[in-house]
Enzyme design. Structure first.
Site, mmCIF file in Angstrom:
data_model
loop_
_atom_site.group_PDB
_atom_site.id
_atom_site.type_symbol
_atom_site.label_atom_id
_atom_site.label_comp_id
_atom_site.label_asym_id
_atom_site.label_seq_id
_atom_site.Cartn_x
_atom_site.Cartn_y
_atom_site.Cartn_z
ATOM 1 N N GLU A 74 0.940 -1.143 0.111
ATOM 2 C CA GLU A 74 -0.123 0.113 -0.128
ATOM 3 C C GLU A 74 0.776 1.227 -0.050
ATOM 4 O O GLU A 74 1.835 1.413 0.693
ATOM 5 C CB GLU A 74 -0.870 -0.021 1.284
ATOM 6 C CG GLU A 74 -1.536 1.235 1.363
ATOM 7 C CD GLU A 74 -2.428 1.411 2.697
ATOM 8 O OE1 GLU A 74 -3.508 1.947 2.859
ATOM 9 O OE2 GLU A 74 -1.894 0.569 3.650
ATOM 10 N N LYS A 167 -10.263 0.820 -0.758
ATOM 11 C CA LYS A 167 -10.343 0.608 0.764
ATOM 12 C C LYS A 167 -11.633 1.262 1.280
ATOM 13 O O LYS A 167 -12.164 2.389 1.231
ATOM 14 C CB LYS A 167 -9.117 1.253 1.139
ATOM 15 C CG LYS A 167 -8.668 0.999 2.479
ATOM 16 C CD LYS A 167 -7.327 1.473 2.964
ATOM 17 C CE LYS A 167 -6.928 1.355 4.266
ATOM 18 N NZ LYS A 167 -5.778 1.906 4.756
ATOM 19 N N CYS A 200 -4.676 -3.150 4.002
ATOM 20 C CA CYS A 200 -4.109 -2.952 5.554
ATOM 21 C C CYS A 200 -5.066 -3.003 6.684
ATOM 22 O O CYS A 200 -5.387 -4.177 6.910
ATOM 23 C CB CYS A 200 -3.478 -1.793 5.191
ATOM 24 S SG CYS A 200 -2.445 -1.284 6.691
#
Length: 523
Positions: A74, A167, A200
Site C-alpha cells: 500500500e 479501501k 491494510c
C-alpha cells in the site's frame, strides 16, 4: 497379443507417472510479496513517482519471470498529486491504449501492465485513484470535482485489469474517500486459484476481510499494507501469521518499509503451517526493497514438504518505532516473580472470560531484561481515530518494568546479553471464550529476538466448541528464552449487536454517525 498387452500396460503406467508428476507440480504456485521502501523526498511529485516506478520494475525483473503472482504494498507508488484512473475490468491489455480508454489512466499504470505481460505474472499494486464525480447539482459535488480512493488494481499475465478494490476501512487518510458501500473483490487465475484482496486496516474488521473467508469461502487472500506495528499483540508479521492461522488460509501480505515510522512487515503464510517467507525490519531505521518468494500450496492445509523457517536467535537493537496497546491499565494481571526455577498455576478472570495459566520458568541471571505478566482483558480498544474493536484476550507478555504500563515497551538497553534471559520450559493457556456469530480468535505470539511469531513446531493450538463457549488451549511445544508475547487474541466484530458486555455508552457510539461522533469527541 501378449506383447501388445505388455506394451499397452507399460504405456498406461508411464502416462500415470506423468500425470502424478504433473499433479505434484500443480499443487503449488510461486508467489512473491514485496517489502518496499518508497521514495518520498528529494524531488517533485512526478520525480518521486518515476523513482518508485523504477523500483517496482527492477524488483519485477529480479523475479526472472518465475513468479505466478507478485504483490506490492500500500501507498508506495503514486500520491494524491499524481493520481490515475483505474478501470474495473479491461478486455485488452492496458499496455496498449484502446480507443475507449479513460484518458485519466496514467502512463505509469500502463508501464506496470506491460511489465506484467513481459514477465508473465499476475500483478497486484496499490494506487491513489482519481474518480470523476457524476454531479447532478452543486450540492452533490466536492470542491475539487473528483474523489480519491485508496485502490488495489490486479493485472493478469497479459496486463489486462481483472480486479479492483477501493479501501473501506480508512486509517488516518483525510484526503481519501470511501465508496457508498463496501466492495468485495476477487479474481480467478489460470492456476485455478481464486484470490480475495483488501488493504491494510481492513484486516482488523469483519468487512471485507472476513466476508471473503466466511461468506465466499476464499482460501487465498492478498493484503497490501502500510501497517503501524503495536506491542504486545499487533506487530505486523505477528498479526499476519495469526490471521492466516485462525482463518486456515494462505495469506500474501506485502508491506511498506519505513521502520523509522514504525512501518515494516511482509510475508507469505500457509494457514496453520506458518510462515513460508517473512520479513520485519527492526534493527535499522532505513527500510528495504526486497522480493520474498515462496512455493505456496493450493490447499493451505496440505502438508508442506519443506523445512520450516526458524530465524536465528540473534539479539540486535530494536529501532523500529512501535505503538503500545492503549488499554493495558484496564487489564487484570499478575506479575510473575522473577525467581530462578519457578512454577505457577494461575486462574485469572475478567467479566465473562476466565483463563487458566500453567507456567514454568528459570532465570539465567538474577536481573532479567524483561519482567513478565499474565493478563486477561475484555473490552473495547480505540485505534487512532474513532474506530473500535471489541477484544477478549488472555496471555503472557513482557514488560520493561514492574508496572503494567511498561508492558509492550522495548528495553532501551537492546544489547540483549545471553545471561539476562528468562527461559520458559512449560507454558500453557486454557481459555473459555464466549461464542458469537462473528468473531476471530487467533494465536498472538512474538519473539523478542526477531519480532516474528512462533512457528508450528514451537506452538500447539486446539479449539473445542461447547454449548456457549469455545475452549481454546495454547501450549509451548519447546523451551523458549526470548518470548515477548504468548496470547490468545479474540476480535469480536459484532459484540454489542449480539448481547455482549453491555456497555451502553459504547453501543451508542457505535450507532451514531461518524460526523456526530467526531463532534462529540471534539466537544
Amino acid at each position: 497379443m501378449a506383447v501388445f498387452l505388455r506394451r499397452f500396460l507399460w504405456l498406461i503406467s508411464f502416462t500415470l507417472v506423468l500425470t502424478d508428476d504433473n499433479s505434484v507440480e500443480n499443487k503449488f504456485y510461486i508467489a512473491g510479496v514485496v517489502e518496499y521502501r518508497p521514495t518520498f523526498m528529494g524531488g517533485t511529485s512526478e520525480q518521486l513517482l518515476q523513482a518508485n516506478l523504477a523500483g517496482y520494475l527492477e524488483i519485477m525483473a529480479s523475479g526472472n519471470g518465475t513468479t505466478d503472482i507478485i504483490v506490492f504494498p500500500e501507498a508506495t507508488l503514486n500520491s494524491v498529486i499524481t493520481l490515475t484512473a483505474v478501470p474495473k475490468f479491461t478486455e485488452q491489455s492496458l499496455c496498449e491504449e484502446q480507443g475507449d480508454d479513460d484518458p485519466e489512466i496514467a502512463p505509469f499504470l500502463r508501464s506496470l501492465a506491460c511489465a506484467a505481460r513481459e514477465y508473465g505474472t499476475y500483478l497486484v499494486v496499490n494506487v491513489k485513484e482519481r474518480v470523476s464525480e457524476q454531479c447532478t447539482s452543486d450540492e452533490t459535488c466536492s470542491s475539487r470535482g473528483y474523489s480519491i480512493h485508496n485502490t488495489n488494481v490486479v493485472f493478469d499475465r497479459q496486463g489486462a485489469v481483472i480486479s479492483r478494490y477501493r479501501k473501506w476501512n480508512l486509517y488516518l487518510e483525510p484526503s481519501t474517500n470511501r465508496t457508498e458501500s463496501p466492495e468485495i473483490a476477487t479474481f480467478t487465475t489460470d492456476f485455478n486459484v481464486t484470490f480475495g484482496h483488501f488493504i491494510c486496516f481492513d484486516m482488523l474488521f469483519y468487512t471485507p476481510a472476513q466476508d471473503l473467508v466466511e461468506q465466499l469461502g476464499i482460501r487465498h487472500v492478498i493484503v497490501t499494507k502500510m501497517f503501524n506495528s503495536e506491542l504486545p499483540f499487533l506487530t505486523a508479521s505477528q498479526f499476519q501469521q495469526g490471521w492466516a492461522w485462525a482463518n486456515r488460509v494462505n495469506l500474501l501480505a506485502s508491506g511498506g518499509s519505513l521502520p523509522q515510522g514504525g512501518i515494516s512487515g511482509s510475508g507469505i503464510y500457509a494457514g496453520q503451517q506458518g510462515a513460508l517467507a517473512r520479513l520485519m525490519i527492526t534493527d535499522e531505521l532505513v527500510g528495504q526493497r526486497k522480493l520474498l518468494l515462496a512455493k505456496v500450496p493450493l490447499d493451505p492445509e496440505e502438508p508442506i514438504a519443506t523445512d520450516e523457517i526458524l530465524e536465528p536467535e540473534i539479539m540486535t537493537p530494536v529501532k523500529l518505532k512501535l505503538l503500545q496497546q492503549p488499554e493495558l491499565k484496564n487489564f487484570t494481571t499478575w506479575e510473575l516473580p522473577m525467581v530462578r526455577g519457578s512454577s505457577v498455576d494461575k486462574r485469572i478472570c475478567q467479566e465473562d472470560l476466565c483463563c487458566e495459566f500453567r507456567v514454568t520458568w528459570t532465570l539465567e541471571d538474577t536481573q532479567p531484561e524483561y519482567n513478565y505478566r499474565l493478563g486477561v482483558w475484555v473490552g473495547q480498544r480505540r485505534y487512532e481515530e474513532e474506530q473500535y474493536s471489541a477484544i477478549r484476550l488472555c496471555g503472557l507478555f513482557a514488560c520493561k518494568g514492574a508496572s503494567v504500563e511498561s508492558c509492550g515497551l522495548v528495553s532501551e538497553e537492546e544489547v540483549h546479553l545471553q545471561d539476562h534471559r528468562v527461559v520458559f520450559t512449560d507454558l500453557q493457556i486454557l481459555g473459555e471464550f464466549v461464542r458469537r456469530p462473528r468473531r476471530l480468535i487467533l494465536p498472538s505470539t512474538l519473539s523478542s529476538s526477531s519480532f516474528y511469531a512462533l512457528q508450528p513446531s514451537q506452538l500447539a493450538w486446539s479449539m473445542e466448541e461447547l454449548a456457549n463457549v469455545t475452549r481454546i488451549k495454547m501450549e509451548l511445544r519447546q523451551p523458549h528464552s526470548q518470548l515477548m508475547t504468548f496470547a490468545i487474541y479474540g476480535n469480536y466484530f459484532d459484540e454489542y449487536a449480539n448481547g455482549g458486555a453491555g456497555r451502553l455508552g459504547t453501543l451508542l457510539f457505535l450507532l451514531i454517525t461518524p460526523l456526530i461522533m467526531m463532534h462529540l469527541f471534539r466537544e
